[in-house]
Design a protein around this motif. Structure first.
Motif, mmCIF file in Angstrom:
data_model
loop_
_atom_site.group_PDB
_atom_site.id
_atom_site.type_symbol
_atom_site.label_atom_id
_atom_site.label_comp_id
_atom_site.label_asym_id
_atom_site.label_seq_id
_atom_site.Cartn_x
_atom_site.Cartn_y
_atom_site.Cartn_z
ATOM 1 N N VAL A 3 -5.647 7.473 5.201
ATOM 2 C CA VAL A 3 -6.172 6.704 6.332
ATOM 3 C C VAL A 3 -5.943 7.455 7.635
ATOM 4 N N HIS B 13 -3.545 -3.319 8.760
ATOM 5 C CA HIS B 13 -2.322 -2.766 8.177
ATOM 6 C C HIS B 13 -1.943 -1.421 8.807
ATOM 7 N N TYR B 14 -2.913 -0.514 8.959
ATOM 8 C CA TYR B 14 -2.609 0.852 9.379
ATOM 9 C C TYR B 14 -2.878 1.160 10.850
ATOM 10 N N CYS C 240 -1.960 6.415 0.375
ATOM 11 C CA CYS C 240 -3.034 5.688 1.056
ATOM 12 C C CYS C 240 -2.889 5.840 2.567
ATOM 13 N N ALA C 241 -1.692 5.729 3.066
ATOM 14 C CA ALA C 241 -1.450 5.866 4.505
ATOM 15 C C ALA C 241 -1.844 7.260 4.983
ATOM 16 N N GLN D 60 -13.449 -2.200 7.313
ATOM 17 C CA GLN D 60 -12.623 -3.068 6.469
ATOM 18 C C GLN D 60 -11.439 -3.513 7.331
ATOM 19 N N HIS E 60 -9.028 -5.633 7.068
ATOM 20 C CA HIS E 60 -7.681 -5.755 6.490
ATOM 21 C C HIS E 60 -6.972 -4.402 6.405
ATOM 22 N N VAL E 61 -7.716 -3.324 6.216
ATOM 23 C CA VAL E 61 -7.111 -1.987 6.174
ATOM 24 C C VAL E 61 -6.661 -1.595 7.578
ATOM 25 N N MET F 159 0.849 -1.168 0.000
ATOM 26 C CA MET F 159 0.000 0.000 0.000
ATOM 27 C C MET F 159 0.895 1.233 0.000
ATOM 28 N N CYS G 153 -10.871 6.339 1.781
ATOM 29 C CA CYS G 153 -9.566 5.725 2.055
ATOM 30 C C CYS G 153 -9.679 4.220 2.282
ATOM 31 N N GLY G 154 -10.910 3.686 2.274
ATOM 32 C CA GLY G 154 -11.087 2.244 2.377
ATOM 33 C C GLY G 154 -11.180 1.696 3.788
ATOM 34 N N VAL G 155 -11.260 2.562 4.789
ATOM 35 C CA VAL G 155 -11.359 2.093 6.172
ATOM 36 C C VAL G 155 -12.717 1.448 6.429
#
Length: 89
Positions: A9, A81-82, A5-6, A75, A77-78, A1, A58-60
């Motif tokens: 988020v 990761h973050y 993206c970071a 989400q 998986h997001v 990613m 941002c896909g959260v």
């Protein structure tokens, strides 16, 4: 990613209402807009939308539409990761 993206988020999670939304969704799996607004004591739909959009972008979180209702869920998986600490609460 990517770094972009970071940034998105962390910027989205950096606002206290958005962070509350994510924490609620971690605990409850899925919430409709009306339920979420009630729990947050938000009376204007536009205010809730204002907070949901960056989290969606941002896909959260993700949304599922069922008729006229929208159900939001995190989400995982997001977050893994973050912001994995949010999943451990």
């Amino acid at each position: 990613m990517t770094d972009d993206c970071a940034v998105k988020v962390y910027k989205a999670l950096g606002e206290s209402t958005r962070l509350q939304i994510v924490k609620m969704l971690v605990k409850r799996r899925e919430l409709a807009c009306l339920e979420m607004a009630g729990l947050l004591k938000i009376t204007a739909a536009s205010t809730l939308t204002h907070h949901l959009k960056p989290l969606l972008d941002c896909g959260v979180i993700a949304v599922r539409k069922e008729g006229t209702f929208r159900y939001y869920r995190v989400q995982r998986h997001v977050l893994e990761h973050y912001a994995p600490y949010l999943l451990g609460e």
